[in-house]
Enzyme design. Structure first.
Site, mmCIF file in Angstrom:
data_model
loop_
_atom_site.group_PDB
_atom_site.id
_atom_site.type_symbol
_atom_site.label_atom_id
_atom_site.label_comp_id
_atom_site.label_asym_id
_atom_site.label_seq_id
_atom_site.Cartn_x
_atom_site.Cartn_y
_atom_site.Cartn_z
ATOM 1 N N HIS A 1 -14.973 -4.149 0.379
ATOM 2 C CA HIS A 1 -14.992 -3.529 -0.942
ATOM 3 C C HIS A 1 -16.392 -3.190 -1.437
ATOM 4 C CE1 HIS A 1 -13.989 -3.381 -5.390
ATOM 5 N NE2 HIS A 1 -12.978 -2.707 -4.875
ATOM 6 N N HIS B 1 -15.461 2.549 -14.883
ATOM 7 C CA HIS B 1 -15.275 1.780 -13.655
ATOM 8 C C HIS B 1 -16.513 0.946 -13.323
ATOM 9 C CE1 HIS B 1 -14.491 1.436 -9.164
ATOM 10 N NE2 HIS B 1 -13.342 1.052 -9.680
ATOM 11 N N ASN C 1 0.826 -1.211 0.000
ATOM 12 C CA ASN C 1 0.000 0.000 0.000
ATOM 13 C C ASN C 1 0.858 1.258 0.000
ATOM 14 O OD1 ASN C 1 -2.267 -1.604 0.090
ATOM 15 N ND2 ASN C 1 -2.694 -1.260 2.251
ATOM 16 N N ARG D 1 -13.950 2.050 4.761
ATOM 17 C CA ARG D 1 -12.744 1.266 5.014
ATOM 18 C C ARG D 1 -11.487 2.121 5.057
ATOM 19 N NH1 ARG D 1 -11.299 -1.600 0.089
ATOM 20 N NH2 ARG D 1 -9.698 -0.038 -0.171
#
Length: 695
Positions: A600, A443, A57, A572
């Site tokens: 997600h 997307h 990350n 999140r």
């Protein structure tokens, strides 16, 4: 109106209140992820995996988010969003997090591995037999691939690729031509494994490993015959890697992106990692070479690339040190002995991944490919992975003579090459491949199947909050929605036609679509609830997403909260909305769930009195998703299905007492660990257990 709403509405203007910083919120998210590597109740190999996830990350953070701060610092900017101060504060926070990572690695994880008979053996710790084995390995596998480069006017500093492992060496003596050039660079090929397991006859009873960097370090002198090796250090440079292509100024987007990928590995340097013992001379030399300030130097006590420790997890091969494998149940609403098309004629199907397997989605596509009555398949492709059964099925559909249209998003960050390859493959066999709308990323996740039934054509659709990637479908929580709803599938057809032809989009019946009306309609729903709350009605918003950084949506939530709407946000990652601030956001609670699976799914719930709405979506509440991407949100209208999503995606997480973090008024997250309470639960664990029973 509630007393809280009356008090807050008269106090502070939400439009003027300062929001939280996005980049620091991302760092705080990674601190929460790191907590799983710290937790001793997490299996040892999984603790290492979470440590690696944080490093991965951070790599992406530097590649995408760091450059504007660095550029502002180098330009001595003191005004605007990116300044000298923003760079210094960000660097301080990042250095602190990296230091925590390596302290955990050295002080907790390595000793824990040793207690399990797993050792990473340094050169100093190796016995004579082990050193002999390592030397033979070096000569056989490593040395033939190394080309050390001595620096002089005819050999300038070599191009160092993004995130590659390298050594810098300071040499004594003179070269073969009598010159005293004292700096050399050794680039380490990426094809070499970063960890090597020594055989039992050498390792003894322990599972013993050596790192590639220690193998090379032990034999550096053999690379420079006739010279003495003095100071040396491994190093790794991270470069700005966000591809920027002016779509209005290119003839072929695919060609432009492929050319851009060549240069991505050699973009502007933004971070330099070196060994903790790297001399000031070598560190200064490297900083100057990469044009970086001292704040961009990270001295680390261990491997300069913790991400590569994931290789160790596979090499150890100790299943008892990992999570108990989870076998997802087959989707409970899908009857494997009956046509999915027939099932959808009776009602919609929801699949809650990864608690239910992605196999239900593959089964839908597989039946569409094999069914002679199916005439056409349309699908968006954002991230499918380099190996994909789904893409194989699309290829088979073309072979069987079906009309296949694929909307391939070439600009999916860090998946550009895989998507270019898929696009070229599909085009080569006769599929219709389009790349969406110029200037926007597609997307949205949708698949539309057109089937002849008697004298009519009927559409069946799949919409999802996540990608068409079977691997990540085992690791990410997402919701798949299969439907034969005429209004919804007609909307999907309109969207596909719009993306292919870029013709004007007709008014959609059920779908909300960015960049056209998604943001506006979400704000309208939030504002309407605010007005209802102000008139004394019971109102509620619960929204689950990955990130909340869109200022317009944040301000609308703050206004609604001040008017009395009770708001719970399950976010999140990055969240710029400050929760629980007295007089400003008293009615808004923000929590983050960090669990075994990556949260997600995007689920948005709005209630006024006894009337409620629930939307699933591909979009986070970020400005880019609302104005620079093609995104979809769609309603779940079946009452039972809607209640299922409320129970599993919202209520379960709002009552999580083990994996949840709650944001305080200062923007700091506090773990909601109530393990002493025998009734406390982790939402993901509860859902795993529930579906294990159902499956």
């Amino acid at each position: 109106m509630s007393s809280i709403a009356q008090r807050t509405r008269s106090n502070v203007s939400t439009d003027a209140f300062e929001l939280l910083d996005r980049d620091h919120s991302l760092i705080a998210f990674n601190e929460r992820v790191l907590s799983w590597a710290i937790r001793e109740d997490v299996p040892l190999l999984e603790r290492l995996r979470f440590l690696c996830i944080v490093s991965s990350n951070l790599d992406e953070f530097f590649e995408v988010r760091a450059e504007p701060h660095l550029a502002a610092s180098q330009a001595h900017d003191h005004k605007g969003a990116f300044t000298v101060s923003s760079f210094e504060k960000l660097s301080a926070a990042l250095h602190k997090l990296v230091a925590q990572q390596y302290a955990l690695y050295n002080e907790k994880l390595l000793p824990a591995f040793e207690r399990e008979g797993i050792r990473i053996v340094s050169h100093a710790e190796r016995n004579a037999v082990q050193r002999k084995w390592v030397r033979q390995y070096f000569l056989r596998e490593v040395r033939p691939l190394l080309i050390p480069v001595g620096l002089d006017p005819s050999h300038p500093f070599p191009q160092v690729a993004n995130k590659s492992l390298n050594f810098i060496v300071r040499l004594g003596g003179k070269d073969a031509f009598g010159r005293e050039n004292d700096i050399a660079i050794v680039k380490i090929p990426r094809v070499l494994p970063r960890f090597i397991r020594m055989p039992e006859k050498v390792a003894g009873t322990a599972a013993a490993f050596v790192s590639l960097s220690s193998v090379i370090r032990a034999h550096l002198d053999e690379l420079f015959l006739g010279r003495t090796v003095g100071q040396f250090s491994q190093f790794r440079v991270t470069r700005h890697s966000d591809l920027a292509v002016d779509e209005d100024d290119v003839q072929n987007l695919r060609t432009a992106l492929r050319q851009g990928l060549v240069h991505r590995n050699y973009g502007q340097a933004v971070r330099l990692e070196v060994s903790a013992g790297c001399s000031e001379h070598l560190a200064s030399f490297l900083l100057k070479q990469f044009d970086l300030p001292a704040e961009s130097l990270y001295r680390v006590h261990g491997p300069v690339n913790l991400v590569r420790l994931t290789q160790l997890i596979d090499l150890v091969n100790r299943p008892e040190l990992g999570f108990t494998p989870y076998q997802a149940s087959y989707p409970v609403q899908v009857n494997q002995n009956q046509s999915i098309f027939e099932q959808l004629q009776r009602g919609d199907i929801l699949i809650h991944q990864p608690f239910e397997s992605f196999d239900g989605v593959l089964a839908f596509l597989r039946q569409a490919v094999q069914d002679p009555h199916v005439l056409a398949i349309k699908q968006t492709i954002y991230r499918t992975g380099a190996q994909s059964e789904l893409m194989d099925l699309l290829r088979e559909a073309v072979r069987r003579g079906k009309e296949v249209t694929a909307v391939v998003e070439l600009k999916a960050r860090f998946d550009e090459e895989a998507n270019i390859n898929w696009a070229e493959m599909l085009e080569s066999i006769g599929a219709q491949v389009v790349y969406g709308v110029v200037g926007l990323k597609t997307h949205a996740k949708m698949m539309l199947v057109t089937r002849r039934e008697g004298k009519t054509l009927k559409r069946y659709g799949h919409l999802s909050t996540g990608n068409y990637n079977p691997r990540t479908a085992r690791l990410y929580t997402d919701v798949s929605h299969l439907t034969a709803d005429v209004a919804l599938t007609t909307d999907m057809e309109h969207v596909f036609v719009h993306l292919a032809s870029q013709s004007r989009l007709p008014k959609l019946s059920k779908l909300l679509m960015a960049p056209f009306d998604l943001q506006r309609k979400l704000i309208s729903k939030i504002d309407a609830l605010g007005l209802a709350a102000a008139s004394g009605k019971s109102t509620r918003i619960v929204a689950k997403m990955n990130a909340l950084t869109d200022e317009a949506l944040i301000r609308s939530l703050m206004r609604a909260g001040q008017r009395g709407v009770e708001i719970d946000l399950i976010v999140r990652g990055a969240c710029m909305l400050p929760a629980q601030v007295p007089g400003v956001t008293d009615n808004i609670r923000v929590r983050s769930i960090i669990g075994r699976f990556l949260e997600h799914s995007r689920v948005f719930y709005f209630r006024q009195g006894t009337e409620d709405e629930l939307y699933l979506s591909s979009a986070d509440w970020m400005n880019r998703n609302m104005v620079r991407r093609v995104e979809l949100a769609w309603p779940v209208t079946d009452e039972a299905q809607r209640q299922r999503l409320v129970d599993e995606c919202l209520v379960a997480y709002m009552h999580d007492g083990l994996d949840a973090w709650d944001m305080g008024a200062d923007g700091v997250y506090t773990p909601c660990q109530t393990s002493a309470d025998s009734h406390a639960h982790a939402a993901q664990a509860a859902l795993m257990a529930r579906y294990a029973r159902l499956g």
